[in-house]
Motif scaffolding. Structure first.
Motif, PDB file in Angstrom:
ATOM      1  N   GLU A  36     -21.896   1.539  10.951  1.00  0.00           N
ATOM      2  CA  GLU A  36     -20.590   1.315  10.337  1.00  0.00           C
ATOM      3  C   GLU A  36     -20.713   1.022   8.841  1.00  0.00           C
ATOM      4  OE1 GLU A  36     -18.976  -1.653  12.967  1.00  0.00           O
ATOM      5  OE2 GLU A  36     -18.356  -0.107  14.406  1.00  0.00           O
ATOM      6  N   ASP A  37     -20.276  -0.149   8.419  1.00  0.00           N
ATOM      7  CA  ASP A  37     -20.245  -0.484   6.981  1.00  0.00           C
ATOM      8  C   ASP A  37     -21.579  -0.966   6.425  1.00  0.00           C
ATOM      9  OD1 ASP A  37     -17.562   0.141   6.964  1.00  0.00           O
ATOM     10  OD2 ASP A  37     -16.912  -1.921   7.307  1.00  0.00           O
ATOM     11  N   TYR A  57     -18.347  11.244   6.133  1.00  0.00           N
ATOM     12  CA  TYR A  57     -17.509  10.128   5.675  1.00  0.00           C
ATOM     13  C   TYR A  57     -16.054  10.540   5.525  1.00  0.00           C
ATOM     14  CZ  TYR A  57     -20.920   6.485   5.411  1.00  0.00           C
ATOM     15  OH  TYR A  57     -21.830   5.518   5.767  1.00  0.00           O
ATOM     16  N   TYR A  62     -13.065   7.091   6.207  1.00  0.00           N
ATOM     17  CA  TYR A  62     -13.361   6.035   5.237  1.00  0.00           C
ATOM     18  C   TYR A  62     -12.714   6.363   3.896  1.00  0.00           C
ATOM     19  CZ  TYR A  62     -16.959   3.626   7.977  1.00  0.00           C
ATOM     20  OH  TYR A  62     -17.630   2.900   8.923  1.00  0.00           O
ATOM     21  N   LYS A  66     -15.167   3.061  -0.193  1.00  0.00           N
ATOM     22  CA  LYS A  66     -15.935   2.334   0.831  1.00  0.00           C
ATOM     23  C   LYS A  66     -17.186   3.119   1.259  1.00  0.00           C
ATOM     24  CE  LYS A  66     -12.800  -0.873   1.204  1.00  0.00           C
ATOM     25  NZ  LYS A  66     -12.907  -2.002   0.329  1.00  0.00           N
ATOM     26  N   TRP A  67     -17.394   4.305   0.689  1.00  0.00           N
ATOM     27  CA  TRP A  67     -18.568   5.112   1.027  1.00  0.00           C
ATOM     28  C   TRP A  67     -19.825   4.499   0.414  1.00  0.00           C
ATOM     29  CZ3 TRP A  67     -17.308  10.971  -0.035  1.00  0.00           C
ATOM     30  CH2 TRP A  67     -16.203  11.357   0.720  1.00  0.00           C
TER      31      TRP A  67
END
Length: 145
Positions: A36-37, A57, A62, A66-67
């Motif tokens: 995830e993140d 992505y 996303y 936030k990539w």
């Protein structure tokens, strides 16, 4: 080099995608599901695979801010456009124009029976065209080459 600069790294995964955008996208989809993140950086051995990460992505929904940071190698037109739009942060330009120029020069010299000593060949065999860093600051220099 990153570690020598004091940057803490934890390698989450190492994937093979056979220089293929679709395979890279599939592998990246799995990594996004798994981590995830937590993914902060993607370094790819070619632009096709880096662009596969970009596609993953995009499809995962996303927001671009936030990539992770994404880098490739080759300087393909699609990758240069991705750098310009901020989808990738950089690539390394493989100077195909310089390589083609040197091939042409060497071909003519060999055809004419000329000495090729002054052509800068490494070990009298290899021509090494210099890679060049491409990022948002200089991408326009490489677009349309």
């Amino acid at each position: 080099t990153l570690i020598e600069q004091g940057i803490h790294l934890e390698k989450l995964s190492y994937q093979f995608a056979d220089w293929n955008r679709g395979q890279a996208e599939n592998r990246m989809n799995r990594l996004i599901s798994q981590y995830e993140d937590s993914i902060e950086l993607i370094i790819s051995n070619n632009d096709e695979m880096a662009l596969g990460a970009v596609a993953a992505y995009q499809k995962a929904g996303y927001e671009q801010d936030k990539w992770p940071v994404i880098f490739g190698i080759d300087g393909l037109d699609d990758a240069l456009e991705a750098v310009k739009s901020g989808k990738m942060q950089g690539t390394v330009y493989n100077d195909k124009e310089d390589q083609a120029r040197m091939i042409a020069l060497l071909t003519v010299a060999l055809f004419r029976g000329s000495d090729i000593e002054g052509y800068g060949l490494e070990d009298d065999i290899y021509y090494m065209s210099q890679y060049r860093k491409v990022d948002a600051d200089n991408v326009d220099t490489f677009l349309g080459k």
